[in-house]
Enzyme design. Structure first.
Site, PDB file in Angstrom:
ATOM      1  N   GLU A 264      29.714 -15.388   4.441  1.00  0.00           N
ATOM      2  CA  GLU A 264      30.367 -14.638   5.785  1.00  0.00           C
ATOM      3  C   GLU A 264      29.695 -13.503   6.215  1.00  0.00           C
ATOM      4  O   GLU A 264      29.224 -12.939   5.276  1.00  0.00           O
ATOM      5  CB  GLU A 264      31.840 -14.432   5.501  1.00  0.00           C
ATOM      6  CG  GLU A 264      32.862 -15.638   5.369  1.00  0.00           C
ATOM      7  CD  GLU A 264      34.408 -15.426   5.387  1.00  0.00           C
ATOM      8  OE1 GLU A 264      34.539 -14.270   5.533  1.00  0.00           O
ATOM      9  OE2 GLU A 264      35.101 -16.180   5.226  1.00  0.00           O
ATOM     10  N   HIS A 287      37.581 -16.238   9.570  1.00  0.00           N
ATOM     11  CA  HIS A 287      38.422 -15.452   9.000  1.00  0.00           C
ATOM     12  C   HIS A 287      39.712 -14.611   9.619  1.00  0.00           C
ATOM     13  O   HIS A 287      39.816 -13.657   9.127  1.00  0.00           O
ATOM     14  CB  HIS A 287      37.448 -14.625   8.002  1.00  0.00           C
ATOM     15  CG  HIS A 287      38.330 -14.702   6.702  1.00  0.00           C
ATOM     16  ND1 HIS A 287      37.485 -14.494   5.293  1.00  0.00           N
ATOM     17  CD2 HIS A 287      39.587 -14.492   6.236  1.00  0.00           C
ATOM     18  CE1 HIS A 287      38.357 -14.514   4.511  1.00  0.00           C
ATOM     19  NE2 HIS A 287      39.760 -14.335   4.888  1.00  0.00           N
TER      20      HIS A 287
END
Length: 405
Positions: A264, A287
């Site tokens: 990420e 997220h």
């Protein structure tokens, strides 16, 4: 060594202001940063603060923790703690606190709403509408009512997903490696394959561990019902993304919603790339499962309260890596916190050193966990600097800290 007597905290990754307020109320001097840190910059702030607060993008590895011998505690302002080397923190005598409950509702609501949107094929219809194409039709669109949702990981969030899904008329099955009490009419499946094979929607709520790494692989995806929907709002390492992309391209699955990824971006300014981009009937979110104002405020308050309680009393209730002790408010002149190896004679060695200086024990609380022992001792007077130095340099003790009334 720091020369200030003021307890300081550094909060990274734009942690909610509620944490700042709670720590400041407890007398801490608080510094805030909006992004994650790594490398030399991270070690610099660890070495200059007593407490660090992080979310999921900052990773505290063993070398980082060892580089900060005066760090007292770590707060993970989220559910997961896989971004922290817990063994290294325990060895250093540092309790780690998290927020296992505060964003439960936010994640559960996102999962159930994504299930409805994917069953109704909303992502692809939305894309077509934005492109000027009118794709009205009922083919391939279904109600949630009467469908089966398989919940993999039936803990705080998974069970809440089940309650919400059942209230919409869905049938709930779950699989967990631990024995869990069913909520409502949910029933346990005997294996992961059994759970996914009977569900139109599969949702994942497991921690990041070696056991769960790529647990949703090509074999498990092949066991899913044709046209099933996969939702992952747990940890990015749980799903084999390449295998999922293949199943979606081959139309063996009907859709997916992925909120967490193996890799990420560290900040909102960094690029995001995934094999799942530009696929119809796939929802990709950055997220944000627990990213609601309510959840972040609650997380900030919950974790900050645990940190403040530990600093003021030595209490470790809720620590994920530490023996849990709750000694209550301090009424004696001094309280000694001692972390030691869980070995015969450790407590006797501590009490002998106190007795040799004539310090009387007015109360003592001891708990052990694995190889670690933690004892909180109330004393009738403040120990000398010489005694504290002896405690801090004792071979069997990892850490000794003093709290004064």
């Amino acid at each position: 060594m720091r020369k200030t007597n003021v307890t300081t905290a550094i909060l990274l990754e734009n942690i909610h202001q509620s944490a700042n307020a709670r720590l400041a109320e407890a007398g801490l001097q608080v510094e805030r940063r909006t992004g994650a840190l790594a490398g030399a910059e991270l070690r610099q702030v660890l070495a200059s603060h007593d407490v660090v607060g992080i979310r999921s993008a900052t990773h505290l590895r063993a070398d980082d923790i060892r580089s900060a011998p005066e760090l007292l505690s770590i707060g993970c302002f989220c559910i997961g703690t896989s971004q922290v080397d817990l063994e290294a923190a325990t060895t250093a005598g540092i309790p780690v606190f998290n927020a296992p409950f505060s964003n439960t509702r936010s994640v559960a609501e996102l999962v159930v709403s994504e299930a409805v949107m994917l069953l109704r094929r909303i992502p692809e219809k939305n894309t077509l509408a934005h492109a000027g194409k009118w794709a009205k039709g009922a083919a391939g669109a279904f109600e949630a009512r009467g469908k089966t949702i398989a919940i993999v990981g039936y803990g705080n969030i998974g069970s809440q997903v089940g309650v919400l899904a059942e209230s919409m008329g869905m049938r709930v099955v779950y699989y967990d490696v631990l024995a869990r009490l069913s909520h409502g009419s949910a029933r346990a499946a005997g294996s992961l394959e059994e759970a996914v094979s009977q569900a139109e929607v599969v949702t994942l709520h497991v921690p990041a561990t070696p056991r769960t790494r790529n647990m949703i692989d090509a074999r498990i995806l092949a066991a899913c019902k044709p046209g099933a929907i996969l939702i992952n709002a747990s940890r990015g390492s749980v799903v084999d993304i390449a295998a999922l992309a293949a199943a979606l391209r081959e139309k063996r699955l009907g859709g997916a919603a992925i909120d967490v990824f193996p890799e990420e971006p560290k900040t909102n300014n960094d690029p995001f790339v995934s094999e799942l981009q530009n696929m119809p009937n796939v929802l990709l979110t950055p997220h944000v499962g627990g990213s609601t104002e309510e959840a972040q405020e609650n997380i900030g308050t919950e974790v900050a309260a645990k940190l403040a309680h530990f600093l003021a009393t030595g209490g470790t209730i809720g620590a994920v890596n530490f023996p849990e002790v709750d000694p209550g408010p301090l009424h004696a002149p001094a309280r000694l916190l001692n972390v030691h190896g869980n070995a015969p004679g450790a407590l006797a060695a501590l009490n002998t050193l106190l007795a040799q200086e004539g310090v009387n024990i007015t109360g003592q609380h001891l708990q052990t966990r694995g190889h670690t022992g933690y004892v909180v001792t109330d004393l009738d007077r403040v120990p000398s600097d010489q005694l504290m130095q002896a405690l801090r340099t004792h071979a069997g003790f990892a850490r000794s800290r003093l709290i004064l009334r």
